[in-house]
Motif scaffolding. Sequence first.
Motif, mmCIF file in Angstrom:
data_model
loop_
_atom_site.group_PDB
_atom_site.id
_atom_site.type_symbol
_atom_site.label_atom_id
_atom_site.label_comp_id
_atom_site.label_asym_id
_atom_site.label_seq_id
_atom_site.Cartn_x
_atom_site.Cartn_y
_atom_site.Cartn_z
ATOM 1 N N VAL A 14 0.862 -1.180 0.000
ATOM 2 C CA VAL A 14 0.000 0.000 0.000
ATOM 3 C C VAL A 14 0.899 1.231 0.000
ATOM 4 O O VAL A 14 2.124 1.111 0.057
ATOM 5 C CB VAL A 14 -0.951 0.019 1.228
ATOM 6 C CG1 VAL A 14 -1.779 -1.252 1.286
ATOM 7 C CG2 VAL A 14 -0.151 0.173 2.518
ATOM 8 N N ALA A 15 0.312 2.419 -0.060
ATOM 9 C CA ALA A 15 1.150 3.619 -0.119
ATOM 10 C C ALA A 15 0.418 4.837 0.417
ATOM 11 O O ALA A 15 -0.823 4.906 0.400
ATOM 12 C CB ALA A 15 1.610 3.888 -1.553
ATOM 13 N N LEU A 16 1.199 5.794 0.873
ATOM 14 C CA LEU A 16 0.738 7.151 1.160
ATOM 15 C C LEU A 16 1.477 8.073 0.212
ATOM 16 O O LEU A 16 2.703 7.974 0.077
ATOM 17 C CB LEU A 16 1.044 7.548 2.606
ATOM 18 C CG LEU A 16 0.818 9.033 2.921
ATOM 19 C CD1 LEU A 16 -0.667 9.320 3.107
ATOM 20 C CD2 LEU A 16 1.611 9.474 4.143
ATOM 21 N N VAL A 17 0.742 8.963 -0.449
ATOM 22 C CA VAL A 17 1.360 9.929 -1.354
ATOM 23 C C VAL A 17 0.988 11.331 -0.905
ATOM 24 O O VAL A 17 -0.198 11.670 -0.797
ATOM 25 C CB VAL A 17 0.918 9.714 -2.822
ATOM 26 C CG1 VAL A 17 1.657 10.685 -3.727
ATOM 27 C CG2 VAL A 17 1.178 8.279 -3.258
ATOM 28 N N GLU A 18 1.999 12.136 -0.647
ATOM 29 C CA GLU A 18 1.789 13.532 -0.262
ATOM 30 C C GLU A 18 1.879 14.423 -1.496
ATOM 31 O O GLU A 18 2.776 14.255 -2.319
ATOM 32 C CB GLU A 18 2.843 13.958 0.762
ATOM 33 C CG GLU A 18 2.816 13.154 2.054
ATOM 34 C CD GLU A 18 4.003 13.462 2.946
ATOM 35 O OE1 GLU A 18 3.888 13.231 4.165
ATOM 36 O OE2 GLU A 18 5.049 13.907 2.428
ATOM 37 N N GLY A 19 0.934 15.351 -1.630
ATOM 38 C CA GLY A 19 1.001 16.302 -2.735
ATOM 39 C C GLY A 19 0.136 15.960 -3.923
ATOM 40 O O GLY A 19 0.199 16.639 -4.956
ATOM 41 N N VAL A 20 -0.683 14.927 -3.803
ATOM 42 C CA VAL A 20 -1.592 14.524 -4.887
ATOM 43 C C VAL A 20 -2.938 14.155 -4.275
ATOM 44 O O VAL A 20 -2.984 13.509 -3.228
ATOM 45 C CB VAL A 20 -1.036 13.321 -5.687
ATOM 46 C CG1 VAL A 20 -2.035 12.867 -6.748
ATOM 47 C CG2 VAL A 20 0.280 13.679 -6.337
ATOM 48 N N ARG A 21 -4.034 14.561 -4.935
ATOM 49 C CA ARG A 21 -5.376 14.211 -4.486
ATOM 50 C C ARG A 21 -5.880 13.002 -5.267
ATOM 51 O O ARG A 21 -5.355 12.644 -6.318
ATOM 52 C CB ARG A 21 -6.325 15.395 -4.683
ATOM 53 C CG ARG A 21 -5.879 16.678 -4.011
ATOM 54 C CD ARG A 21 -6.042 16.614 -2.510
ATOM 55 N NE ARG A 21 -7.447 16.613 -2.123
ATOM 56 C CZ ARG A 21 -7.872 16.530 -0.854
ATOM 57 N NH1 ARG A 21 -6.986 16.414 0.123
ATOM 58 N NH2 ARG A 21 -9.163 16.555 -0.584
ATOM 59 N N ALA A 22 -6.925 12.378 -4.730
ATOM 60 C CA ALA A 22 -7.442 11.133 -5.293
ATOM 61 C C ALA A 22 -7.874 11.280 -6.745
ATOM 62 O O ALA A 22 -7.574 10.416 -7.582
ATOM 63 C CB ALA A 22 -8.601 10.619 -4.439
ATOM 64 N N GLN A 23 -8.577 12.358 -7.063
ATOM 65 C CA GLN A 23 -9.080 12.518 -8.429
ATOM 66 C C GLN A 23 -7.937 12.608 -9.433
ATOM 67 O O GLN A 23 -7.972 11.984 -10.505
ATOM 68 C CB GLN A 23 -9.965 13.761 -8.530
ATOM 69 C CG GLN A 23 -10.615 13.942 -9.891
ATOM 70 C CD GLN A 23 -11.596 15.113 -9.913
ATOM 71 O OE1 GLN A 23 -11.786 15.806 -8.914
ATOM 72 N NE2 GLN A 23 -12.223 15.330 -11.047
ATOM 73 N N GLU A 24 -6.894 13.368 -9.087
ATOM 74 C CA GLU A 24 -5.743 13.496 -9.975
ATOM 75 C C GLU A 24 -5.009 12.159 -10.101
ATOM 76 O O GLU A 24 -4.614 11.757 -11.202
ATOM 77 C CB GLU A 24 -4.793 14.564 -9.446
ATOM 78 C CG GLU A 24 -3.579 14.786 -10.337
ATOM 79 C CD GLU A 24 -2.616 15.815 -9.759
ATOM 80 O OE1 GLU A 24 -1.705 16.231 -10.498
ATOM 81 O OE2 GLU A 24 -2.770 16.182 -8.571
ATOM 82 N N ALA A 25 -4.838 11.473 -8.985
ATOM 83 C CA ALA A 25 -4.136 10.194 -9.004
ATOM 84 C C ALA A 25 -4.889 9.163 -9.839
ATOM 85 O O ALA A 25 -4.279 8.384 -10.580
ATOM 86 C CB ALA A 25 -3.954 9.676 -7.580
ATOM 87 N N TYR A 26 -6.209 9.165 -9.742
ATOM 88 C CA TYR A 26 -7.009 8.205 -10.514
ATOM 89 C C TYR A 26 -6.779 8.415 -12.012
ATOM 90 O O TYR A 26 -6.633 7.450 -12.772
ATOM 91 C CB TYR A 26 -8.486 8.358 -10.180
ATOM 92 C CG TYR A 26 -9.354 7.282 -10.781
ATOM 93 C CD1 TYR A 26 -9.610 6.106 -10.091
ATOM 94 C CD2 TYR A 26 -9.922 7.432 -12.045
ATOM 95 C CE1 TYR A 26 -10.393 5.105 -10.634
ATOM 96 C CE2 TYR A 26 -10.712 6.435 -12.605
ATOM 97 C CZ TYR A 26 -10.941 5.282 -11.893
ATOM 98 O OH TYR A 26 -11.723 4.293 -12.447
ATOM 99 N N GLY A 27 -6.728 9.690 -12.417
ATOM 100 C CA GLY A 27 -6.478 9.987 -13.820
ATOM 101 C C GLY A 27 -5.119 9.502 -14.277
ATOM 102 O O GLY A 27 -4.975 8.958 -15.382
#
Length: 261
Positions: A134-147
Motif C-alpha cells: 500500500v502507499a501514502l502519497v503527499e502532494g496529490v489528491r485522489a481525483q488526480e491520481a485516478y487519472g
Amino acid sequence: MSKWPLWAVLTPGDPARLEGHVRDALMLETDEEDGKEPSFDVISGSGLYHAIVGTNPNDVGAELQIAEDLSLQFDEPVYSINRATDPWLIMSFRNGVGAVEDVGPEALAKSLGCPLPESKEHSDLPMEQRLRHVALVEGVRAQEAYGILEEESGEPLEPGHYRLEDTPQGLLIASDTGDIGFADINISERRPIATAYGVIASPSLDIFFVNILRGGECIGQYAQPPREHSSLPRVTEIKGERVPERILSALGIPAKWFRNE
C-alpha cells in the motif's frame, strides 16, 4: 534451498554465468567465504530458458532489476515473477523495458521449458509469506491520481483495482488484491513534487519495508529486518518513528490492511 520460492527470473543464458550475475546483484559473498546456504538457486531448463528462484523475503523486488539487466544481454524476453504478492506479478523485459503480463507463472515457466519447483496454488502459500503493498502519497489528491493511474493502464480501471482515499496525511492507495503494483512509482514519476511512501509488509509486520519515492526514484528505504547489502539509500526512521506499528500510524495507514481484515 528447500523453502518455496518467493520470486523468480526466467531467462536465457549460461547457468554458471547467471549465478554470478545474481550474486553480484544481491551483493552476496561466495559460499566458501560466508559458509551460508544461498537464498537463491539457478535451475537449468530443458531448452533455451533457465529459472533463477529465490526464497529470502528481503530480496523480493530484486527480480525486477535482475530481469531488466539480463534483458539487455539477450534478444529474447526475460521474465520476472513475484510470488509473494496476491495476485502474482509477472513481467516481461525486452531491452530493459518492462511490461506486465497477464499469464500464470506456472504456465509461463512450463511453456519455456523451466518449470518452477514445488508447484502449489497461491491459496496454499502461508499467510506469513503474503506480502501486501500500500502507499501514502503527499502532494496529490485522489481525483488526480485516478487519472494518472488510468492513463498508465491505457484502459478504464476495474472497480476495486485501486482504493484511493484523501486523508489529512495525504492520499492513501490500496487495492482489493493486496498489491498496488507500480502505482506509487508511477504517481511520483508523473508528479515530481509529490513524495510517496510505498509500504510492503507481511501480516505480522515482521517483514516491513518503506520506500520513499520522489520523481519515480527511491530516495530512501526503511527495512525491517535490515537489508545489509541493499544498494538503496538506507533510512532508520519514517516521520520520526522507528517501529513498524508507529510508522504506519504516522502515515495514517491502518495496520489491519496488512492482515486482510
